[in-house]
Design an enzyme around this catalytic site. Structure first.
Site, PDB file in Angstrom:
ATOM      1  N   ASP A  21       0.782  -1.121   0.026  1.00 37.96           N
ATOM      2  CA  ASP A  21      -0.024  -0.065   0.014  1.00 37.96           C
ATOM      3  C   ASP A  21       0.934   1.347  -0.031  1.00 37.96           C
ATOM      4  O   ASP A  21       1.944   1.231   0.531  1.00 37.96           O
ATOM      5  CB  ASP A  21      -0.940  -0.107   1.194  1.00 37.96           C
ATOM      6  CG  ASP A  21      -1.970   0.831   1.176  1.00 37.96           C
ATOM      7  OD1 ASP A  21      -2.303   1.556   0.141  1.00 37.96           O
ATOM      8  OD2 ASP A  21      -2.863   0.975   2.098  1.00 37.96           O
ATOM      9  N   HIS A  38       3.138   3.172  -9.144  1.00 40.87           N
ATOM     10  CA  HIS A  38       3.011   1.652  -9.214  1.00 40.87           C
ATOM     11  C   HIS A  38       4.018   1.011  -9.943  1.00 40.87           C
ATOM     12  O   HIS A  38       4.575  -0.169  -9.535  1.00 40.87           O
ATOM     13  CB  HIS A  38       1.552   1.257 -10.130  1.00 40.87           C
ATOM     14  CG  HIS A  38       0.470   1.682  -9.613  1.00 40.87           C
ATOM     15  ND1 HIS A  38       0.131   1.652  -8.224  1.00 40.87           N
ATOM     16  CD2 HIS A  38      -0.759   2.276  -9.905  1.00 40.87           C
ATOM     17  CE1 HIS A  38      -1.084   1.773  -7.664  1.00 40.87           C
ATOM     18  NE2 HIS A  38      -1.681   2.325  -8.819  1.00 40.87           N
ATOM     19  N   LEU A 132      10.843 -20.940  -3.914  1.00 38.85           N
ATOM     20  CA  LEU A 132       9.752 -20.186  -3.325  1.00 38.85           C
ATOM     21  C   LEU A 132       8.397 -20.251  -4.216  1.00 38.85           C
ATOM     22  O   LEU A 132       8.813 -20.222  -5.472  1.00 38.85           O
ATOM     23  CB  LEU A 132      10.549 -18.744  -3.355  1.00 38.85           C
ATOM     24  CG  LEU A 132       9.266 -17.523  -2.995  1.00 38.85           C
ATOM     25  CD1 LEU A 132       9.106 -17.380  -1.498  1.00 38.85           C
ATOM     26  CD2 LEU A 132       9.863 -16.147  -3.284  1.00 38.85           C
TER      27      LEU A 132
HETATM   28  C1  FPP Z   1      -1.608  -0.003  -3.369  1.00 36.93           C
HETATM   29  O1  FPP Z   1      -1.110   1.333  -3.456  1.00 36.93           O
HETATM   30  C2  FPP Z   1      -0.977  -0.714  -4.644  1.00 36.93           C
HETATM   31  C3  FPP Z   1      -1.771  -1.361  -5.581  1.00 36.93           C
HETATM   32  C4  FPP Z   1      -3.167  -1.392  -5.604  1.00 36.93           C
HETATM   33  C5  FPP Z   1      -1.214  -2.130  -6.712  1.00 36.93           C
HETATM   34  C6  FPP Z   1       0.051  -2.854  -6.379  1.00 36.93           C
HETATM   35  C7  FPP Z   1       0.711  -3.124  -7.605  1.00 36.93           C
HETATM   36  C8  FPP Z   1       2.025  -3.297  -7.956  1.00 36.93           C
HETATM   37  C9  FPP Z   1       3.033  -2.972  -6.774  1.00 36.93           C
HETATM   38  C10 FPP Z   1       2.791  -3.160  -9.207  1.00 36.93           C
HETATM   39  C11 FPP Z   1       2.389  -4.283  -9.981  1.00 36.93           C
HETATM   40  C12 FPP Z   1       2.720  -5.666  -9.235  1.00 36.93           C
HETATM   41  C13 FPP Z   1       3.182  -6.673  -9.748  1.00 36.93           C
HETATM   42  C14 FPP Z   1       3.270  -7.950  -8.965  1.00 36.93           C
HETATM   43  C15 FPP Z   1       3.834  -6.852 -10.946  1.00 36.93           C
HETATM   44  P1  FPP Z   1      -2.354   2.733  -3.705  1.00 36.93           P
HETATM   45  O2  FPP Z   1      -2.442   2.938  -5.026  1.00 36.93           O
HETATM   46  O3  FPP Z   1      -3.613   1.957  -3.044  1.00 36.93           O
HETATM   47  O4  FPP Z   1      -1.606   3.767  -2.954  1.00 36.93           O
HETATM   48  P2  FPP Z   1      -2.325   4.955  -2.105  1.00 36.93           P
HETATM   49  O5  FPP Z   1      -2.819   4.101  -0.908  1.00 36.93           O
HETATM   50  O6  FPP Z   1      -1.246   5.863  -1.667  1.00 36.93           O
HETATM   51  O7  FPP Z   1      -3.226   5.499  -2.926  1.00 36.93           O
END
Ligand code: FPP
Length: 248
Positions: A21, A38, A132
């Site tokens: 997050d 991201h 893993l």
């Molecule tokens: C949360 O941050 C993150 C996500 C919902 C997406 C996670 C995705 C990645 C790390 C990239 C792709 C992953 C892989 C496995 C290739 P948020 O957007 O909720 O952040 P915020 O709370 O600050 O708005």
């Protein structure tokens, strides 16, 4: 000295789950858009996968896209899907080289077909890897997983394959999206949020939680070592008393 040297390798959590997050807030801090966050989150995915593989953690599950994330702006959803496809494609060699198996949990059939094909092919290619198991939770919701398990069990009862009296917690376990994956012993959430957000609800009954203020793109190997050390400093009692635990 790295925190790594203080970790007791005999007492590693077998399965670590992570709620990644804070990508959006991390990007905002740098005056960039959410998608930039991201993209940088992928580096942290690489860091934690490597850290777990090197230490000997057997299962790592990452909450990459929740069933609720479909409600985000269209552009962000498509950018996330694109990033997923590109990352999986470019990391396949590394997964093979490091003997890492890729799995998914969630409603994979709701993902764009290109993402589904890409995931299926990498899952197939890595299926004999043993160091893993890296599981991506995609279009995943914990309640939906329990509902789906209930439906499968109900249909077996209806067909007379099992009787209502035979239903136990292990019946539910066996009907989760991937029954082979053990319950997580440690769950990490970044970015100073203290919620489970519908992640692994059934499986987290006895999980230790670790929260950190760090935004996901800043989470690195040392952050993972710190989380594992915090886990190792805790006493897991599973409802027993402290004396009972110490006497075994
Ligand atoms: C949360 O941050 C993150 C996500 C919902 C997406 C996670 C995705 C990645 C790390 C990239 C792709 C992953 C892989 C496995 C290739 P948020 O957007 O909720 O952040 P915020 O709370 O600050 O708005």
């Amino acid at each position: 000295m790295s925190l790594k040297d203080s970790i007791n390798l005999e007492k590693l959590p077998k399965h670590i789950a992570v709620i990644m997050d804070g990508n959006g807030r991390w990007a905002k801090q740098q005056g960039k858009n959410r998608i930039f966050g991201h993209k940088n989150g992928v580096n942290a995915v690489r860091e934690v996968s490597e850290a777990c593989a090197e230490l000997g953690v057997k299962y790592l599950t990452l909450y990459a896209f929740s069933s609720e994330n479909w409600n985000r702006p269209k552009l962000e959803v498509s950018a996330l899907m694109e990033l997923l496809v590109r990352t999986i494609g470019s990391e396949t060699k590394t997964l093979m080289k490091n003997n890492i198996r890729l799995k998914t949990i969630g409603s994979i059939d709701t993902l764009p077909s290109r993402a589904q094909e890409q995931l299926n092919s990498v899952k197939e290619e890595t299926k004999n890897n043993t160091r893993l198991t890296l599981t991506l939770a995609l279009s995943y919701g914990g309640r939906a997983e329990i509902v789906d398990a209930c439906k499968k069990i109900a249909s077996q009862v209806k067909k007379g394959e099992i009787s209502e009296q035979d239903i136990t917690a292990s019946t539910i376990n066996r009907h989760l999206y991937d029954p082979e994956i053990p319950d997580p012993e440690l769950m990490i959430r970044t970015s100073g949020e203290y919620r489970i957000s519908n992640f692994l609800l059934w499986q987290s009954a006895y999980t230790e939680f670790y929260f950190t203020e760090e935004f996901w793109p800043d989470f690195n190997k040392e952050s993972m070592y710190q989380a594992i050390l915090a886990f190792q400093s805790r006493e897991r009692r599973f409802g027993k008393t402290s004396e009972q635990i110490k006497s075994v």
